[in-house]
Design a protein around this motif. Structure first.
Motif, PDB file in Angstrom:
ATOM      1  N   GLN A 166       3.308 -34.745  11.920  1.00 64.95           N
ATOM      2  CA  GLN A 166       2.989 -33.586  12.744  1.00 64.95           C
ATOM      3  C   GLN A 166       3.828 -32.364  12.366  1.00 64.95           C
ATOM      4  O   GLN A 166       3.464 -31.223  12.672  1.00 64.95           O
ATOM      5  CB  GLN A 166       3.188 -33.903  14.230  1.00 64.95           C
ATOM      6  N   ALA A 167       4.940 -32.585  11.642  1.00 65.61           N
ATOM      7  CA  ALA A 167       5.818 -31.474  11.259  1.00 65.61           C
ATOM      8  C   ALA A 167       5.167 -30.526  10.259  1.00 65.61           C
ATOM      9  O   ALA A 167       5.635 -29.395  10.088  1.00 65.61           O
ATOM     10  CB  ALA A 167       7.127 -32.003  10.685  1.00 65.61           C
ATOM     11  N   ILE A 168       4.078 -30.944   9.612  1.00 66.07           N
ATOM     12  CA  ILE A 168       3.436 -30.029   8.654  1.00 66.07           C
ATOM     13  C   ILE A 168       2.842 -28.821   9.359  1.00 66.07           C
ATOM     14  O   ILE A 168       2.575 -27.803   8.721  1.00 66.07           O
ATOM     15  CB  ILE A 168       2.354 -30.721   7.796  1.00 66.07           C
ATOM     16  N   ALA A 169       2.651 -28.928  10.679  1.00 65.08           N
ATOM     17  CA  ALA A 169       2.119 -27.791  11.429  1.00 65.08           C
ATOM     18  C   ALA A 169       3.058 -26.589  11.354  1.00 65.08           C
ATOM     19  O   ALA A 169       2.624 -25.452  11.549  1.00 65.08           O
ATOM     20  CB  ALA A 169       1.891 -28.179  12.885  1.00 65.08           C
ATOM     21  N   GLY A 170       4.317 -26.835  11.063  1.00 62.96           N
ATOM     22  CA  GLY A 170       5.274 -25.743  10.950  1.00 62.96           C
ATOM     23  C   GLY A 170       5.320 -25.119   9.570  1.00 62.96           C
ATOM     24  O   GLY A 170       6.057 -24.151   9.351  1.00 62.96           O
ATOM     25  N   PHE A 171       4.556 -25.650   8.621  1.00 64.75           N
ATOM     26  CA  PHE A 171       4.552 -25.131   7.260  1.00 64.75           C
ATOM     27  C   PHE A 171       3.311 -24.261   7.019  1.00 64.75           C
ATOM     28  O   PHE A 171       2.201 -24.764   6.953  1.00 64.75           O
ATOM     29  CB  PHE A 171       4.524 -26.264   6.226  1.00 64.75           C
ATOM     30  N   ASN A 172       3.499 -22.975   6.906  1.00 63.95           N
ATOM     31  CA  ASN A 172       2.430 -22.110   6.410  1.00 63.95           C
ATOM     32  C   ASN A 172       1.116 -22.233   7.183  1.00 63.95           C
ATOM     33  O   ASN A 172       0.027 -22.295   6.603  1.00 63.95           O
ATOM     34  CB  ASN A 172       2.166 -22.420   4.935  1.00 63.95           C
ATOM     35  N   GLY A 173       1.230 -22.316   8.501  1.00 63.14           N
ATOM     36  CA  GLY A 173       0.023 -22.387   9.324  1.00 63.14           C
ATOM     37  C   GLY A 173      -0.796 -23.634   9.055  1.00 63.14           C
ATOM     38  O   GLY A 173      -0.281 -24.692   8.765  1.00 63.14           O
ATOM     39  N   GLY A 174      -2.119 -23.499   9.137  1.00 61.95           N
ATOM     40  CA  GLY A 174      -2.998 -24.650   8.950  1.00 61.95           C
ATOM     41  C   GLY A 174      -3.401 -24.888   7.514  1.00 61.95           C
ATOM     42  O   GLY A 174      -4.165 -25.823   7.231  1.00 61.95           O
ATOM     43  N   SER A 175      -2.930 -24.076   6.580  1.00 64.72           N
ATOM     44  CA  SER A 175      -3.365 -24.221   5.196  1.00 64.72           C
ATOM     45  C   SER A 175      -2.921 -25.548   4.589  1.00 64.72           C
ATOM     46  O   SER A 175      -3.577 -26.072   3.690  1.00 64.72           O
ATOM     47  CB  SER A 175      -2.835 -23.067   4.342  1.00 64.72           C
ATOM     48  N   VAL A 176      -1.808 -26.100   5.062  1.00 62.17           N
ATOM     49  CA  VAL A 176      -1.327 -27.380   4.540  1.00 62.17           C
ATOM     50  C   VAL A 176      -2.342 -28.482   4.825  1.00 62.17           C
ATOM     51  O   VAL A 176      -2.658 -29.299   3.960  1.00 62.17           O
ATOM     52  CB  VAL A 176       0.038 -27.761   5.144  1.00 62.17           C
ATOM     53  N   GLU A 177      -2.850 -28.508   6.042  1.00 55.38           N
ATOM     54  CA  GLU A 177      -3.834 -29.526   6.402  1.00 55.38           C
ATOM     55  C   GLU A 177      -5.078 -29.420   5.530  1.00 55.38           C
ATOM     56  O   GLU A 177      -5.596 -30.431   5.045  1.00 55.38           O
ATOM     57  CB  GLU A 177      -4.218 -29.386   7.879  1.00 55.38           C
ATOM     58  N   HIS A 178      -5.560 -28.199   5.312  1.00 60.43           N
ATOM     59  CA  HIS A 178      -6.758 -28.002   4.477  1.00 60.43           C
ATOM     60  C   HIS A 178      -6.508 -28.467   3.040  1.00 60.43           C
ATOM     61  O   HIS A 178      -7.331 -29.173   2.453  1.00 60.43           O
ATOM     62  CB  HIS A 178      -7.164 -26.523   4.484  1.00 60.43           C
ATOM     63  N   ALA A 179      -5.360 -28.068   2.487  1.00 61.20           N
ATOM     64  CA  ALA A 179      -5.063 -28.429   1.095  1.00 61.20           C
ATOM     65  C   ALA A 179      -4.898 -29.934   0.927  1.00 61.20           C
ATOM     66  O   ALA A 179      -5.391 -30.529  -0.043  1.00 61.20           O
ATOM     67  CB  ALA A 179      -3.794 -27.711   0.641  1.00 61.20           C
ATOM     68  N   LEU A 180      -4.210 -30.566   1.868  1.00 59.02           N
ATOM     69  CA  LEU A 180      -3.971 -32.003   1.769  1.00 59.02           C
ATOM     70  C   LEU A 180      -5.262 -32.792   1.970  1.00 59.02           C
ATOM     71  O   LEU A 180      -5.542 -33.745   1.230  1.00 59.02           O
ATOM     72  CB  LEU A 180      -2.912 -32.416   2.796  1.00 59.02           C
ATOM     73  N   ARG A 181      -6.078 -32.390   2.950  1.00 58.99           N
ATOM     74  CA  ARG A 181      -7.345 -33.079   3.180  1.00 58.99           C
ATOM     75  C   ARG A 181      -8.258 -32.937   1.961  1.00 58.99           C
ATOM     76  O   ARG A 181      -8.921 -33.898   1.547  1.00 58.99           O
ATOM     77  CB  ARG A 181      -8.030 -32.514   4.422  1.00 58.99           C
ATOM     78  N   ALA A 182      -8.287 -31.750   1.373  1.00 55.35           N
ATOM     79  CA  ALA A 182      -9.136 -31.532   0.196  1.00 55.35           C
ATOM     80  C   ALA A 182      -8.742 -32.448  -0.951  1.00 55.35           C
ATOM     81  O   ALA A 182      -9.599 -32.927  -1.706  1.00 55.35           O
ATOM     82  CB  ALA A 182      -9.046 -30.074  -0.245  1.00 55.35           C
ATOM     83  N   ALA A 183      -7.447 -32.725  -1.057  1.00 57.74           N
ATOM     84  CA  ALA A 183      -6.973 -33.581  -2.150  1.00 57.74           C
ATOM     85  C   ALA A 183      -7.216 -35.059  -1.870  1.00 57.74           C
ATOM     86  O   ALA A 183      -7.767 -35.781  -2.705  1.00 57.74           O
ATOM     87  CB  ALA A 183      -5.488 -33.328  -2.398  1.00 57.74           C
TER      88      ALA A 183
END
Length: 381
Positions: A166-183
């Motif tokens: 859940q800590a990824i929410a603090g990194f660069n907004g929601g772009s982390v979730e999009h990039a990781l899911r895409a990969a």
């Protein structure tokens, strides 16, 4: 003779209680390359469960990688730590530099082995030229592609555990979730476990408007059945050469709120109490003496936490303890504890949750630390 109860670290196999179904399911899903979300309140044994699942996968020939997301202070630091963990799994020595530089094209990677800090030969990975958001975005795409490249390079299954996800929410907004899911959605030979100890945040990340919606199976850790945990505690005492008084295990589980960490801690300290006295029988008196000792040790910390609370928060916290977290918004409970209006109580409850002092458990609120709960219960007003 060693104390058979372990807390404050990953629990070894001998001290790992129950979770058979969860462990079997986790391993089966990881073996199938699934992307699993493991949601658990704090102190439920999540990290120990993950470590045992990774160990079982390693015995099956998989390469395993474990990264705690919350240990990094920035998105770039997380990407560097993630890359370091993957490189360490791939190879050792100079091949690490070659492999990473061949796979990361957008930024020059600096790979070296530390001498003055950390364990001898600890691997360090950094991307000093990465500065702009565009640089970070390109780097993230390549780092998140590394597990699949690792699986292809080594011809083996790869398993990645991202703890405190859940800590990824603090990194660069929601772009982390999009990039990781895409990969990860294209990585057939890589199993993932995204684990989080803040259930409300994790549940929101899996919502319909978020990238990880329906991305994989969800495992929600529940409390271990109290009777099973109590039997386990009694058996561990018995096997260590100390005979437990009848219902000692049940008393430990009840006092510890059936939280795995707290149960192990209270059992550990009770065992020490008996051994220090040179006895071979553990009694309820030993349990309560261990509890008093633990409360005395934590007194200063609890007082400091109490002083940081507002008067309204103190009253609500005490009501959570005395009412066992139920019906706190009812007129009767508010009147009994002089809590004020329902909206004020709701606000105080939210503040206590954010302070990680209480959590929501089905239809009630519970104090996260059973020792704090006991300390508050003994306060006089």
């Amino acid at each position: 003779m060693h104390n058979p109860f372990v807390y404050g670290e990953v629990v070894p196999a001998a001290a790992f209680v129950d979770r058979v179904a969860e462990l079997d399911r986790l391993v089966a899903d990881l073996s199938a390359g699934q992307k699993i979300f493991l949601i658990s309140p704090r102190r439920y044994g999540k990290s120990s469960l993950i470590r045992h699942a990774l160990a079982r996968m390693a015995r099956r020939g998989a390469l395993t990688v474990e990264v705690t997301v919350s240990s990094f202070s920035s998105y770039v630091a997380f990407l560097e730590g993630y890359a370091r963990a993957l490189v360490a799994a791939e190879t050792k020595g100079n091949r690490a530099r070659t492999w990473l530089r061949e796979t990361i094209k957008s930024a020059r990677a600096e790979v070296h082995y530390t001498v003055d800090a950390g364990p001898p030969g600890a691997l360090s990975v950094s991307f000093p030229a990465v500065r702009s958001d565009r640089d970070i975005s390109r780097l993230a795409q390549e780092v998140f592609a590394l597990p699949a490249r690792l699986a292809d390079t080594r011809g083996r299954m790869v398993v990645v555990a991202l703890d405190e996800f859940q800590a990824i929410a603090g990194f660069n907004g929601g772009s982390v979730e999009h990039a990781l899911r895409a990969a990860v959605q294209h990585q057939r030979h890589v199993g993932y476990v995204f684990a989080g100890s803040e259930p409300s945040l994790m549940e929101r990340m899996l919502g319909p408007k978020r990238p990880f919606y329906k991305a994989g199976p969800v495992i929600r850790l529940e409390k271990i059945p109290a009777e099973d945990f109590a039997a386990f505690i009694d058996a561990r005492f018995q096997h260590s050469g100390i005979k437990p008084e009848t219902d000692l295990g049940a008393a430990i589980v009840e006092l510890a709120g059936n939280l795995p960490y707290d149960v192990q801690r209270l059992a550990h300290e009770t065992w020490d109490e008996v051994r220090t006295g040179g006895r071979r029988r553990a009694t309820l008196d030993d349990l309560h003496q261990a509890l008093r000792r633990l409360l005395a040790q934590q007194q200063t910390m609890f007082e400091a936490a109490w002083q940081r609370l507002t008067l309204a928060q103190r009253s609500v916290l005490r009501a959570v303890v005395l009412e066992e977290g139920r019906e706190l918004l009812s007129a009767e409970v508010r009147a009994r504890h002089r809590l004020g209006g329902a909206s004020s109580v709701q606000y105080a409850l939210g503040s206590l949750i954010r302070e990680d002092l209480i959590s929501r458990e089905l239809d009630r609120y519970v104090v996260v630390d059973s020792l704090l709960r006991e300390w508050v219960a003994r306060l006089t007003f």
